[in-house]
Design a protein around this motif. Structure first.
Motif, PDB file in Angstrom:
ATOM      1  N   LYS A  75       0.841  -1.202   0.000  1.00 58.59           N
ATOM      2  CA  LYS A  75       0.000   0.000   0.000  1.00 58.59           C
ATOM      3  C   LYS A  75       0.879   1.256   0.000  1.00 58.59           C
ATOM      4  O   LYS A  75       0.605   2.209  -0.734  1.00 58.59           O
ATOM      5  N   ARG A  93      -8.403  -0.567   2.870  1.00 59.20           N
ATOM      6  CA  ARG A  93      -8.282   0.658   3.654  1.00 59.20           C
ATOM      7  C   ARG A  93      -8.622   0.356   5.106  1.00 59.20           C
ATOM      8  O   ARG A  93      -9.440  -0.508   5.389  1.00 59.20           O
ATOM      9  N   TYR A  95      -9.823   2.785   7.636  1.00 59.92           N
ATOM     10  CA  TYR A  95     -10.271   4.049   8.204  1.00 59.92           C
ATOM     11  C   TYR A  95     -11.071   3.835   9.476  1.00 59.92           C
ATOM     12  O   TYR A  95     -11.892   2.946   9.568  1.00 59.92           O
ATOM     13  N   GLU A 135      -3.349   8.270   4.921  1.00 63.03           N
ATOM     14  CA  GLU A 135      -3.638   6.829   4.937  1.00 63.03           C
ATOM     15  C   GLU A 135      -3.224   6.243   6.276  1.00 63.03           C
ATOM     16  O   GLU A 135      -2.138   6.518   6.787  1.00 63.03           O
TER      17      GLU A 135
END
Length: 176
Positions: A75, A93, A95, A135
């Motif tokens: 990533k 992801r 998050y 990120e």
């Protein structure tokens, strides 16, 4: 070698794999080439995004440990070489709720802007947010020793600054 190493898209991932799981880079590339031949990947052109899926499948087939760390490295490699922010399907992801709000609050802090993004000084946080990318990584992949770390980290990618030699975008580890 051309598709993965020479293009510079997988620098951190390949360094970790070749030094941690193989006696030499040659041994890795031989194993990876055999995998690609077996699956017919050398018989057709592959899009850059598809290369991440191929490497992910190879890793899952050959390594039982540290898969999430290797995915974090992939990533990082992707986000530092591609400014779209649109990750390949194989890279998830992480998050947290309210993450975007935390990012915008970070960009409201003039000290942070001065330290990390001085060329954006005076711009509204929403406008800066369109030019950068935050990120969250499951592991601290910024470790100098390239050692497996369990602590998470947040990286800020500045897509206005690209290294002229490597073509990679600048990123910083930030906290909020």
């Amino acid at each position: 070698v051309e598709r993965y190493y020479n293009k510079g898209r997988f620098i951190k991932t390949l360094l970790y794999i070749t030094s941690g799981f193989f006696s030499s880079a040659f041994e890795f590339y031989r194993s990876f080439a055999q995998y690609n031949i077996k699956n017919g990947y050398l018989e057709r052109p592959l899009a850059a995004r598809e290369l991440y899926n191929v490497l992910t499948d190879y890793i899952e087939e050959n390594f039982s440990t540290r898969n999430s760390y290797i995915r974090d490295l992939m990533k990082l490699d992707f986000l530092s070489s591609d400014s779209s922010g649109n990750l390949p399907v194989c890279l998830a992801r992480n998050y947290e709720p309210g993450f975007k709000d935390k990012c915008l609050n970070f960009l409201k802090n003039s000290e942070y802007i001065e330290k990390y993004l001085p060329e954006y000084k005076g711009l509204p946080p929403v406008q800066i947010y369109k030019q950068v990318h935050f990120e969250l990584f499951r592991h601290d992949i910024t470790s100098v020793n390239e050692i497996y770390e369990k602590d998470s980290c947040i990286l800020l990618f500045d897509y206005s600054r690209r290294d002229r030699v490597t073509g990679l975008y600048t990123y910083f580890q930030v906290n909020f």
